[in-house]
Motif scaffolding. Structure first.
Motif, PDB file in Angstrom:
ATOM      1  N   THR A  16       0.831  -1.205   0.000  1.00 16.78           N
ATOM      2  CA  THR A  16       0.000   0.000   0.000  1.00 16.78           C
ATOM      3  C   THR A  16       0.868   1.257   0.000  1.00 16.78           C
ATOM      4  O   THR A  16       0.502   2.266  -0.613  1.00 16.78           O
ATOM      5  CB  THR A  16      -0.948   0.016   1.210  1.00 16.78           C
ATOM      6  OG1 THR A  16      -0.206  -0.206   2.413  1.00 16.78           O
ATOM      7  CG2 THR A  16      -2.010  -1.063   1.079  1.00 16.78           C
ATOM      8  N   SER A  19       2.071   1.748  -3.526  1.00 13.76           N
ATOM      9  CA  SER A  19       0.944   2.208  -4.335  1.00 13.76           C
ATOM     10  C   SER A  19       0.757   3.712  -4.169  1.00 13.76           C
ATOM     11  O   SER A  19       0.607   4.449  -5.150  1.00 13.76           O
ATOM     12  CB  SER A  19      -0.334   1.472  -3.923  1.00 13.76           C
ATOM     13  OG  SER A  19      -1.472   2.054  -4.522  1.00 13.76           O
ATOM     14  N   ASP A  20       0.771   4.179  -2.929  1.00 16.21           N
ATOM     15  CA  ASP A  20       0.594   5.611  -2.667  1.00 16.21           C
ATOM     16  C   ASP A  20       1.744   6.429  -3.253  1.00 16.21           C
ATOM     17  O   ASP A  20       1.534   7.480  -3.861  1.00 16.21           O
ATOM     18  CB  ASP A  20       0.501   5.865  -1.162  1.00 16.21           C
ATOM     19  CG  ASP A  20      -0.763   5.286  -0.549  1.00 16.21           C
ATOM     20  OD1 ASP A  20      -1.715   5.014  -1.309  1.00 16.21           O
ATOM     21  OD2 ASP A  20      -0.792   5.109   0.682  1.00 16.21           O
ATOM     22  N   THR A  23       1.956   7.133  -7.232  1.00 16.50           N
ATOM     23  CA  THR A  23       1.057   8.120  -7.840  1.00 16.50           C
ATOM     24  C   THR A  23       1.141   9.485  -7.162  1.00 16.50           C
ATOM     25  O   THR A  23       0.344  10.374  -7.459  1.00 16.50           O
ATOM     26  CB  THR A  23      -0.400   7.624  -7.778  1.00 16.50           C
ATOM     27  OG1 THR A  23      -0.759   7.375  -6.406  1.00 16.50           O
ATOM     28  CG2 THR A  23      -0.574   6.338  -8.571  1.00 16.50           C
ATOM     29  N   VAL A  91      -1.525  -0.659  -7.646  1.00 21.48           N
ATOM     30  CA  VAL A  91      -2.381   0.531  -7.585  1.00 21.48           C
ATOM     31  C   VAL A  91      -3.842   0.145  -7.798  1.00 21.48           C
ATOM     32  O   VAL A  91      -4.738   0.610  -7.087  1.00 21.48           O
ATOM     33  CB  VAL A  91      -1.938   1.576  -8.626  1.00 21.48           C
ATOM     34  CG1 VAL A  91      -2.933   2.730  -8.685  1.00 21.48           C
ATOM     35  CG2 VAL A  91      -0.548   2.106  -8.288  1.00 21.48           C
ATOM     36  N   ASN A  94      -5.243  -1.498  -4.727  1.00 18.08           N
ATOM     37  CA  ASN A  94      -5.253  -0.695  -3.506  1.00 18.08           C
ATOM     38  C   ASN A  94      -5.993   0.622  -3.700  1.00 18.08           C
ATOM     39  O   ASN A  94      -7.045   0.855  -3.108  1.00 18.08           O
ATOM     40  CB  ASN A  94      -3.817  -0.413  -3.055  1.00 18.08           C
ATOM     41  CG  ASN A  94      -3.747   0.606  -1.932  1.00 18.08           C
ATOM     42  OD1 ASN A  94      -4.345   0.425  -0.880  1.00 18.08           O
ATOM     43  ND2 ASN A  94      -3.023   1.695  -2.157  1.00 18.08           N
ATOM     44  N   ASP A  95      -5.468   1.465  -4.561  1.00 16.00           N
ATOM     45  CA  ASP A  95      -5.966   2.840  -4.661  1.00 16.00           C
ATOM     46  C   ASP A  95      -7.409   2.915  -5.145  1.00 16.00           C
ATOM     47  O   ASP A  95      -8.260   3.537  -4.504  1.00 16.00           O
ATOM     48  CB  ASP A  95      -5.049   3.638  -5.596  1.00 16.00           C
ATOM     49  CG  ASP A  95      -5.370   5.116  -5.588  1.00 16.00           C
ATOM     50  OD1 ASP A  95      -5.126   5.764  -4.555  1.00 16.00           O
ATOM     51  OD2 ASP A  95      -5.870   5.619  -6.609  1.00 16.00           O
ATOM     52  N   THR A  96      -7.700   2.286  -6.273  1.00 17.78           N
ATOM     53  CA  THR A  96      -9.052   2.401  -6.820  1.00 17.78           C
ATOM     54  C   THR A  96     -10.078   1.659  -5.966  1.00 17.78           C
ATOM     55  O   THR A  96     -11.210   2.119  -5.806  1.00 17.78           O
ATOM     56  CB  THR A  96      -9.101   1.871  -8.261  1.00 17.78           C
ATOM     57  OG1 THR A  96      -8.577   0.529  -8.295  1.00 17.78           O
ATOM     58  CG2 THR A  96      -8.273   2.738  -9.190  1.00 17.78           C
ATOM     59  N   ASN A  99     -10.648   3.847  -2.998  1.00 17.73           N
ATOM     60  CA  ASN A  99     -11.463   5.000  -3.381  1.00 17.73           C
ATOM     61  C   ASN A  99     -12.933   4.626  -3.519  1.00 17.73           C
ATOM     62  O   ASN A  99     -13.827   5.410  -3.169  1.00 17.73           O
ATOM     63  CB  ASN A  99     -10.963   5.584  -4.708  1.00 17.73           C
ATOM     64  CG  ASN A  99      -9.621   6.262  -4.574  1.00 17.73           C
ATOM     65  OD1 ASN A  99      -9.149   6.508  -3.464  1.00 17.73           O
ATOM     66  ND2 ASN A  99      -8.991   6.557  -5.701  1.00 17.73           N
TER      67      ASN A  99
END
Length: 224
Positions: A16, A19-20, A23, A91, A94-96, A99
């Motif tokens: 994670t 991933s952060d 971006t 990403v 994790n990110d999407t 979100n």
């Protein structure tokens, strides 16, 4: 993701973090400088390079990294292609997904009538999840570079031009979606959206139930 890649469980939070960082812009609250970002991504590349070499030299296993290391289609990737594929997975996982989870809380908080529908009929989770993905659009846009001169509508695009595709705009297209600005968890066709992209660059998440299952599980648990 740690399970999918058979990543060392005790160090799973690195995923994670990477991933952060991948971006993040300097002074964004995630990294302070471009140098820090580069150093952390170099750490990521070195870590996965070590895991890759271990999987290449070990018998095939059921984790995704091992499958890639032993597949004729992917085992000869150079380091840039390997990292590109892995960062997309990290990403995307994790990110999407994160979100979408926070976006679903926001959507239901701002639309109490829809939340009441969900409370009255928890089976609507199956249509609520894709509606959140459409309404919130976890990844707002993507950029591509034109390889040839072309024309779309009345717009001329030259070779080398950078073109931004706004998924969030497509998800508000009144010609394809009825009442596109409204959040409606019992839509007749909730999966009519462009959040996963289209064509050869379509996100693999559209064919995998993994991320959707994670989102659904959270809301199924919350309704108990």
């Amino acid at each position: 993701l740690a399970t999918l890649l058979d990543f060392p469980w005790e160090e799973r939070r690195k995923l994670t973090r990477w991933s952060d960082v991948s971006t993040a812009l300097p002074k964004s609250g995630v990294v302070e400088s471009a140098e820090q970002r580069r150093a952390e991504m170099d750490e990521c590349a070195a870590y996965f390079g070590k895991l890759w070499n271990e999987r290449v030299n070990a018998p095939p296993r059921n984790d995704l990294l091992s499958m890639m290391a032993h597949s004729d289609a992917t085992r000869h990737m150079d380091s840039d292609n390997l990292m590109g594929n892995l960062i997309l997975l990290i990403v995307g996982g994790n990110d999407t997904t994160r979100n979408t989870m926070s976006g679903s809380v926001l959507a239901l908080n701002e639309h109490p009538d829809q939340y009441q529908k969900l409370r009255d009929n928890p089976a609507l989770i199956d249509s609520m999840v894709p509606e959140v993905i459409r309404w919130q659009t976890p990844l707002a846009h993507m950029r591509r570079t034109a390889l040839v001169d072309t024309e779309i509508g009345d717009k001329k695009i030259k070779k080398g031009d950078r073109v931004v595709m706004w998924y969030v705009s497509g998800n508000r297209d009144e010609e394809g979606i009825e009442k596109p600005d409204e959040f409606i968890i019992d839509r007749a066709r909730p999966r009519t959206h462009l959040s996963f992209g289209y064509g050869i660059h379509r996100c693999m998440g559209i064919t995998s139930e993994f991320a959707a299952a994670c989102r659904s599980t959270i809301w199924e648990s919350s309704q108990r």
